[in-house]
Design an enzyme around this catalytic site. Structure first.
Site, PDB file in Angstrom:
ATOM      1  N   LYS A  65       0.841  -1.212   0.000  1.00 52.12           N
ATOM      2  CA  LYS A  65       0.000   0.000   0.000  1.00 52.12           C
ATOM      3  C   LYS A  65       0.873   1.257   0.000  1.00 52.12           C
ATOM      4  O   LYS A  65       0.668   2.166  -0.797  1.00 52.12           O
ATOM      5  CB  LYS A  65      -0.924   0.017   1.232  1.00 52.12           C
ATOM      6  CG  LYS A  65      -1.837  -1.200   1.347  1.00 52.12           C
ATOM      7  CD  LYS A  65      -2.727  -1.142   2.572  1.00 52.12           C
ATOM      8  CE  LYS A  65      -2.035  -1.190   3.911  1.00 52.12           C
ATOM      9  NZ  LYS A  65      -1.388  -2.472   4.233  1.00 52.12           N
ATOM     10  N   ARG A 109     -10.099   0.610   8.308  1.00 54.30           N
ATOM     11  CA  ARG A 109      -9.725  -0.758   8.664  1.00 54.30           C
ATOM     12  C   ARG A 109     -10.835  -1.490   9.394  1.00 54.30           C
ATOM     13  O   ARG A 109     -10.670  -2.654   9.753  1.00 54.30           O
ATOM     14  CB  ARG A 109      -8.510  -0.713   9.587  1.00 54.30           C
ATOM     15  CG  ARG A 109      -7.190  -0.961   8.883  1.00 54.30           C
ATOM     16  CD  ARG A 109      -6.120  -0.690   9.908  1.00 54.30           C
ATOM     17  NE  ARG A 109      -4.952  -1.482   9.709  1.00 54.30           N
ATOM     18  CZ  ARG A 109      -3.842  -1.017   9.155  1.00 54.30           C
ATOM     19  NH1 ARG A 109      -3.773   0.194   8.690  1.00 54.30           N
ATOM     20  NH2 ARG A 109      -2.791  -1.793   9.062  1.00 54.30           N
ATOM     21  N   ARG A 139      11.846  -5.418   5.181  1.00 54.19           N
ATOM     22  CA  ARG A 139      11.575  -4.004   4.874  1.00 54.19           C
ATOM     23  C   ARG A 139      12.429  -3.038   5.697  1.00 54.19           C
ATOM     24  O   ARG A 139      12.711  -3.255   6.864  1.00 54.19           O
ATOM     25  CB  ARG A 139      10.110  -3.690   5.161  1.00 54.19           C
ATOM     26  CG  ARG A 139       9.826  -2.190   5.077  1.00 54.19           C
ATOM     27  CD  ARG A 139       8.384  -1.845   5.161  1.00 54.19           C
ATOM     28  NE  ARG A 139       7.717  -2.424   6.303  1.00 54.19           N
ATOM     29  CZ  ARG A 139       6.404  -2.413   6.440  1.00 54.19           C
ATOM     30  NH1 ARG A 139       5.641  -1.865   5.526  1.00 54.19           N
ATOM     31  NH2 ARG A 139       5.860  -2.951   7.500  1.00 54.19           N
ATOM     32  N   ARG A 173      13.923   0.396  10.744  1.00 51.29           N
ATOM     33  CA  ARG A 173      13.079  -0.801  10.660  1.00 51.29           C
ATOM     34  C   ARG A 173      11.971  -0.608  11.678  1.00 51.29           C
ATOM     35  O   ARG A 173      12.211  -0.069  12.764  1.00 51.29           O
ATOM     36  CB  ARG A 173      13.888  -2.058  10.965  1.00 51.29           C
ATOM     37  CG  ARG A 173      14.998  -2.267   9.926  1.00 51.29           C
ATOM     38  CD  ARG A 173      15.324  -3.710   9.656  1.00 51.29           C
ATOM     39  NE  ARG A 173      16.466  -3.764   8.726  1.00 51.29           N
ATOM     40  CZ  ARG A 173      16.399  -4.256   7.488  1.00 51.29           C
ATOM     41  NH1 ARG A 173      15.268  -4.768   7.030  1.00 51.29           N
ATOM     42  NH2 ARG A 173      17.465  -4.267   6.706  1.00 51.29           N
ATOM     43  N   ARG A 179      -1.091  -8.804  13.410  1.00 51.64           N
ATOM     44  CA  ARG A 179      -1.561  -7.832  12.407  1.00 51.64           C
ATOM     45  C   ARG A 179      -2.382  -8.541  11.334  1.00 51.64           C
ATOM     46  O   ARG A 179      -3.395  -8.031  10.872  1.00 51.64           O
ATOM     47  CB  ARG A 179      -0.369  -7.097  11.769  1.00 51.64           C
ATOM     48  CG  ARG A 179       0.220  -6.038  12.676  1.00 51.64           C
ATOM     49  CD  ARG A 179       1.653  -5.705  12.320  1.00 51.64           C
ATOM     50  NE  ARG A 179       1.823  -5.065  11.038  1.00 51.64           N
ATOM     51  CZ  ARG A 179       2.995  -4.921  10.422  1.00 51.64           C
ATOM     52  NH1 ARG A 179       4.105  -5.386  10.990  1.00 51.64           N
ATOM     53  NH2 ARG A 179       3.069  -4.318   9.268  1.00 51.64           N
TER      54      ARG A 179
END
Ligand code: AP5
Ligand code: MG
Length: 213
Positions: free
Chosen positions: A13, A87, A126, A159, A171
């Site tokens: 996203k 959400r 990531r 991070r 999550r």
């Protein structure tokens, strides 16, 4: 044009929102980024938000709706990209009301489909630029060899505290329990467009471009 990027953690996203900002002069509204900023504020709210985020749970509807409401009052040029919001069904209803109050509507909801195994790989690899937020990935988009962000030249990469196996599991659970019902909600309204988020970043961008017309 106002759009929602809907998808699980690591779907891409943020990566695709940044491209749309550059290409279409849109404004990215990432509730995750806003909450990460709030947690550094030193307030009681910031402390609670940090605890909730690190566990991988959702922050209350009241807090995130309030954050979005504030941003909608600002300038929105080419329109908003809602990244990670709404959400929950409560947030989706609130967004509809807020847009109506501002005399505007939602143009499309892009669902980014990626399977769980790929999400885990993406999230654990990531990093982001601490200055401009450019998103990197140790495997698919490594930080430049000179140690400087390709977008802004800064050399502090971060991070996220919630990018670990335990938080990610939670999550994902939150996504399937509370956020995935939004797929049916927007499908019923005729706003939903689904793209395959598993391809290369460029290919996903092309699919989103096609879906938006
Ligand atoms: P948030 O910050 O929104 O996190 P998230 O939804 O878990 O999603 P991510 O930001 O982790 O993933 P992304 O889809 O943006 O992927 P990215 O582009 O970075 O929310 C964090 C927390 O805040 C929540 O858990 C909750 O606590 C709270 N929160 C936020 N909003 C809330 C709300 N509305 N209500 C309640 N609580 C809220 O990409 C991931 C990696 O993959 C990168 O390394 C990237 O380089 C790589 N990548 C991207 N695309 C590709 C591709 N096509 N191929 C290969 N690699 C790719
Ligand atoms: Mg993101």
């Amino acid at each position: 044009m106002n759009i929602i990027l809907l998808g699980p953690p690591g779907a891409g996203k943020g990566t695709q929102a940044r491209r749309l900002v550059d290409e279409r002069d849109m404004t990215q509204l990432s509730t995750g980024d806003m909450l990460r900023e709030a947690r550094t504020s030193g307030t009681e709210m910031g402390r609670v938000v940090a605890e909730v985020m690190d566990r991988g749970d959702l922050v209350t509807d009241e807090i995130v709706i309030g954050l979005i409401e504030e941003k909608l009052n600002g300038d929105h040029g080419g329109g908003f990209i809602f990244d990670g919001f709404p959400r929950t069904l409560t947030q989706a209803d609130a967004l509809g009301e807020l847009l109506k109050r501002h005399g505007t509507t939602l143009d499309a909801v892009i669902e980014m489909k990626v399977d769980d195994a790929a999400l885990v790989e993406r999230i654990t690899a990531r990093s982001t630029c601490g200055e401009c937020g450019e998103v990197y990935n140790d495997i698919t988009k490594p930080q430049p060899a000179d140690g400087k962000c390709a977008n802004c030249g800064a050399s502090n990469f971060k991070r996220r505290a919630d990018d670990n196996a335990d938080s990610l599991k939670q999550r994902l659970m939150e996504y399937y329990k509370k956020t995935s019902p939004l797929i049916g909600y927007y499908y019923a309204k005729g706003d939903l467009k689904t793209v395959d988020g598993l391809g290369e970043i460029e290919d996903v961008a092309a699919e989103i471009g096609k879906a938006l017309g």
